[in-house]
Motif scaffolding. Sequence first.
Motif, PDB file in Angstrom:
ATOM      1  N   ARG A   7     -69.597 -26.943  -8.654  1.00  0.00           N
ATOM      2  CA  ARG A   7     -70.998 -27.157  -8.358  1.00  0.00           C
ATOM      3  C   ARG A   7     -71.197 -27.946  -7.063  1.00  0.00           C
ATOM      4  O   ARG A   7     -72.056 -27.614  -6.266  1.00  0.00           O
ATOM      5  CB  ARG A   7     -71.659 -27.894  -9.518  1.00  0.00           C
ATOM      6  N   ASP A   8     -70.409 -28.982  -6.797  1.00  0.00           N
ATOM      7  CA  ASP A   8     -70.571 -29.775  -5.566  1.00  0.00           C
ATOM      8  C   ASP A   8     -70.223 -28.963  -4.322  1.00  0.00           C
ATOM      9  O   ASP A   8     -70.845 -29.102  -3.279  1.00  0.00           O
ATOM     10  CB  ASP A   8     -69.761 -31.066  -5.645  1.00  0.00           C
ATOM     11  N   THR A   9     -69.253 -28.054  -4.406  1.00  0.00           N
ATOM     12  CA  THR A   9     -68.921 -27.180  -3.270  1.00  0.00           C
ATOM     13  C   THR A   9     -70.075 -26.227  -2.986  1.00  0.00           C
ATOM     14  O   THR A   9     -70.420 -25.972  -1.833  1.00  0.00           O
ATOM     15  CB  THR A   9     -67.628 -26.389  -3.573  1.00  0.00           C
ATOM     16  N   ILE A  11     -73.230 -26.754  -3.619  1.00  0.00           N
ATOM     17  CA  ILE A  11     -74.334 -27.538  -3.030  1.00  0.00           C
ATOM     18  C   ILE A  11     -74.064 -27.804  -1.552  1.00  0.00           C
ATOM     19  O   ILE A  11     -74.964 -27.684  -0.709  1.00  0.00           O
ATOM     20  CB  ILE A  11     -74.535 -28.850  -3.820  1.00  0.00           C
ATOM     21  N   ILE A  12     -72.840 -28.133  -1.195  1.00  0.00           N
ATOM     22  CA  ILE A  12     -72.480 -28.375   0.206  1.00  0.00           C
ATOM     23  C   ILE A  12     -72.670 -27.108   1.039  1.00  0.00           C
ATOM     24  O   ILE A  12     -73.206 -27.146   2.155  1.00  0.00           O
ATOM     25  CB  ILE A  12     -71.042 -28.919   0.311  1.00  0.00           C
ATOM     26  N   LEU A  13     -72.254 -25.967   0.527  1.00  0.00           N
ATOM     27  CA  LEU A  13     -72.426 -24.703   1.244  1.00  0.00           C
ATOM     28  C   LEU A  13     -73.905 -24.356   1.425  1.00  0.00           C
ATOM     29  O   LEU A  13     -74.314 -23.885   2.499  1.00  0.00           O
ATOM     30  CB  LEU A  13     -71.697 -23.580   0.524  1.00  0.00           C
ATOM     31  N   LEU A  15     -76.455 -26.499   1.534  1.00  0.00           N
ATOM     32  CA  LEU A  15     -76.998 -27.443   2.508  1.00  0.00           C
ATOM     33  C   LEU A  15     -76.619 -27.054   3.936  1.00  0.00           C
ATOM     34  O   LEU A  15     -77.446 -27.139   4.861  1.00  0.00           O
ATOM     35  CB  LEU A  15     -76.548 -28.869   2.200  1.00  0.00           C
ATOM     36  N   ALA A  16     -75.386 -26.630   4.145  1.00  0.00           N
ATOM     37  CA  ALA A  16     -74.943 -26.201   5.473  1.00  0.00           C
ATOM     38  C   ALA A  16     -75.737 -24.982   5.930  1.00  0.00           C
ATOM     39  O   ALA A  16     -76.180 -24.903   7.084  1.00  0.00           O
ATOM     40  CB  ALA A  16     -73.449 -25.904   5.454  1.00  0.00           C
TER      41      ALA A  16
END
Length: 166
Positions: A7-9, A11-13, A15-16
């Motif tokens: 899930r955190d990966t 979210i990072i993708l 956002l980018a």
Amino acid sequence: MFIKIRRDTLIILLLAFILILCGRLIIYVAYASSAEVDSGVPISGIIVKGNDIIPIENIRLAVSNSGLREGSYIDGDILKTSVRELPVSEAEANAEKFVKRATIPGTTIAPIAGADVSVNKKTGIVTITVIEDFSAINITSNSTGVSENNTSYASKSSVYNYSIAG
């Protein structure tokens, strides 16, 4: 068939992706709202040919006084400066007159007999061809030379009692 992504990966993708999309949108809006750029070819440089005695800086200064300087640009057949607009042919003629008046530093000697100024309207390069002719300079006798009473050091006809006129 699904690739496991934490899930955190994810979210990072996301956002980018959003940052890249917003950056592109901001660049487009800034370009679309910017003032219109002056159309024309800017004066990009001055090339001087044929000078031996007069420094290049003096010739470039004379040409700059005619309007052919950095910051000016050519729009069609019109030279636009920060002060006025004039035809390129008139600016070339003015530059030729100013170059012919250029003097050797520290003197009033103006040895330039002829000058040819041409402006490339596609690149903005100004080319000046100079003809220096020292035979055309008038030399006249200086009447405020050595007094006639003291003839032991120098006479009235001494080489040092001449000045350049003209």
